[in-house]
Design an enzyme around this catalytic site. Sequence first.
Site, PDB file in Angstrom:
ATOM      1  N   ASP A  33       0.848  -1.203   0.000  1.00 53.24           N
ATOM      2  CA  ASP A  33       0.000   0.000   0.000  1.00 53.24           C
ATOM      3  C   ASP A  33       0.889   1.262   0.000  1.00 53.24           C
ATOM      4  O   ASP A  33       0.702   2.186  -0.824  1.00 53.24           O
ATOM      5  CB  ASP A  33      -0.874  -0.042   1.263  1.00 53.24           C
ATOM      6  N   SER A 121      -2.784  -9.936   2.208  1.00 52.40           N
ATOM      7  CA  SER A 121      -2.849 -10.449   3.595  1.00 52.40           C
ATOM      8  C   SER A 121      -1.618 -11.245   4.043  1.00 52.40           C
ATOM      9  O   SER A 121      -1.578 -11.696   5.188  1.00 52.40           O
ATOM     10  CB  SER A 121      -4.110 -11.300   3.841  1.00 52.40           C
ATOM     11  N   VAL A 124       1.697  -7.596   6.635  1.00 50.32           N
ATOM     12  CA  VAL A 124       1.269  -7.047   7.931  1.00 50.32           C
ATOM     13  C   VAL A 124       0.070  -7.825   8.480  1.00 50.32           C
ATOM     14  O   VAL A 124      -0.038  -8.032   9.700  1.00 50.32           O
ATOM     15  CB  VAL A 124       0.897  -5.552   7.769  1.00 50.32           C
ATOM     16  N   TYR A 125      -0.816  -8.276   7.613  1.00 49.87           N
ATOM     17  CA  TYR A 125      -2.029  -8.957   8.066  1.00 49.87           C
ATOM     18  C   TYR A 125      -1.830 -10.423   8.457  1.00 49.87           C
ATOM     19  O   TYR A 125      -2.765 -11.072   8.921  1.00 49.87           O
ATOM     20  CB  TYR A 125      -3.157  -8.789   7.050  1.00 49.87           C
TER      21      TYR A 125
HETATM   22  N1  AR6 Z   1       5.342  -5.226  -4.804  1.00 47.04           N
HETATM   23  C1  AR6 Z   1       4.828  -6.461  -4.606  1.00 47.04           C
HETATM   24  N2  AR6 Z   1       4.633  -6.985  -3.376  1.00 47.04           N
HETATM   25  C2  AR6 Z   1       4.965  -6.226  -2.308  1.00 47.04           C
HETATM   26  C3  AR6 Z   1       5.504  -4.918  -2.429  1.00 47.04           C
HETATM   27  C4  AR6 Z   1       5.695  -4.422  -3.751  1.00 47.04           C
HETATM   28  N3  AR6 Z   1       6.199  -3.203  -3.978  1.00 47.04           N
HETATM   29  N4  AR6 Z   1       5.740  -4.430  -1.166  1.00 47.04           N
HETATM   30  C5  AR6 Z   1       5.361  -5.394  -0.299  1.00 47.04           C
HETATM   31  N5  AR6 Z   1       4.915  -6.483  -0.977  1.00 47.04           N
HETATM   32  P1  AR6 Z   1       1.338  -6.086   2.979  1.00 47.04           P
HETATM   33  P2  AR6 Z   1      -1.279  -7.062   3.922  1.00 47.04           P
HETATM   34  C6  AR6 Z   1       4.399  -7.768  -0.466  1.00 47.04           C
HETATM   35  O1  AR6 Z   1       1.820  -5.971   4.373  1.00 47.04           O
HETATM   36  O2  AR6 Z   1      -0.646  -8.216   4.605  1.00 47.04           O
HETATM   37  C7  AR6 Z   1      -0.548  -2.002   4.884  1.00 47.04           C
HETATM   38  O3  AR6 Z   1      -0.040  -1.155   5.870  1.00 47.04           O
HETATM   39  C8  AR6 Z   1       4.752  -8.177   0.940  1.00 47.04           C
HETATM   40  O4  AR6 Z   1       6.049  -8.755   0.969  1.00 47.04           O
HETATM   41  O5  AR6 Z   1       1.650  -4.995   2.034  1.00 47.04           O
HETATM   42  O6  AR6 Z   1      -2.528  -7.287   3.125  1.00 47.04           O
HETATM   43  C9  AR6 Z   1      -1.982  -1.684   4.508  1.00 47.04           C
HETATM   44  O7  AR6 Z   1      -2.263  -0.310   4.597  1.00 47.04           O
HETATM   45  C10 AR6 Z   1       3.664  -9.211   1.241  1.00 47.04           C
HETATM   46  O8  AR6 Z   1       4.006 -10.500   0.728  1.00 47.04           O
HETATM   47  O9  AR6 Z   1      -0.289  -6.273   2.924  1.00 47.04           O
HETATM   48  C11 AR6 Z   1      -2.756  -2.479   5.512  1.00 47.04           C
HETATM   49  O10 AR6 Z   1      -2.865  -1.785   6.750  1.00 47.04           O
HETATM   50  C12 AR6 Z   1       2.467  -8.711   0.428  1.00 47.04           C
HETATM   51  O11 AR6 Z   1       2.982  -7.673  -0.433  1.00 47.04           O
HETATM   52  C13 AR6 Z   1      -1.905  -3.720   5.708  1.00 47.04           C
HETATM   53  O12 AR6 Z   1      -0.574  -3.331   5.406  1.00 47.04           O
HETATM   54  C14 AR6 Z   1       1.355  -8.115   1.270  1.00 47.04           C
HETATM   55  O13 AR6 Z   1       1.900  -7.450   2.402  1.00 47.04           O
HETATM   56  C15 AR6 Z   1      -2.308  -4.822   4.763  1.00 47.04           C
HETATM   57  O14 AR6 Z   1      -1.563  -5.973   5.055  1.00 47.04           O
END
Ligand code: AR6
Length: 185
Positions: A33, A121, A124-125
């Site tokens: 995000d 998810s 962080v989730y």
């Molecule tokens: N490109 C592709 N994947 C990515 C990138 C990127 N640039 N950056 C991170 N990931 P997360 P969630 C991966 O935490 O678990 C946020 O604060 C990461 O390694 O981004 O759904 C939101 O605002 C992981 O495998 O999303 C919410 O509050 C995946 O993306 C919360 O985090 C998802 O990790 C959502 O948590």
Amino acid sequence: MRIEAVLGDITKQDVDVVVNAANSSLLGGGGVDGAIHAAAGPGLLAACRELRASRYPDGLPVGHAVATDAFELPARWVVHTVGPNWHAGERDPAALAGCFLASLEVAVDLGAHSIAFPAVSAGVYGWDLDEVARIAVASVRTWAVGTDQDRTTDGRPQGISLARFVLFSPPALAAFERELTTRPA
Ligand code: AR6
């Protein structure tokens, strides 16, 4: 419809739709995000604020999806979805499947032909990566079969012809590749 997994940064993807793993506030956060907002520029936050005020005063519910412009990203649209938060006791696989299904529905309504998903998810989730990969791949496969995305009209392709999972680490890529090389049940 082609379904693939690649290692990379979702903000760099040259696809019609980039899916954002957002939170209910729609006002940005960390992880993917944060990366999407940083790369898209301030217009994205303004668009999200507007959506929040006009359509989602109580926040976007888990498993739902909504589109904005993609501003400075190579993509045309960002589809924001909210995954279930394992740490908050949100552990229903159907809720996570709903994120992928709702995003695809929004993408089709936009007229998109290609879409890139992160591992919603799995950061962080706190969901288990293998579980996310299993649910994500099964959801997209089932949706593709059910909606016949490979149809053509006058020789032109209709619907979504490419769904790409963009993973940020080799273990995440491996988890998705395992699912993609497993025959559908
Ligand atoms: N490109 C592709 N994947 C990515 C990138 C990127 N640039 N950056 C991170 N990931 P997360 P969630 C991966 O935490 O678990 C946020 O604060 C990461 O390694 O981004 O759904 C939101 O605002 C992981 O495998 O999303 C919410 O509050 C995946 O993306 C919360 O985090 C998802 O990790 C959502 O948590």
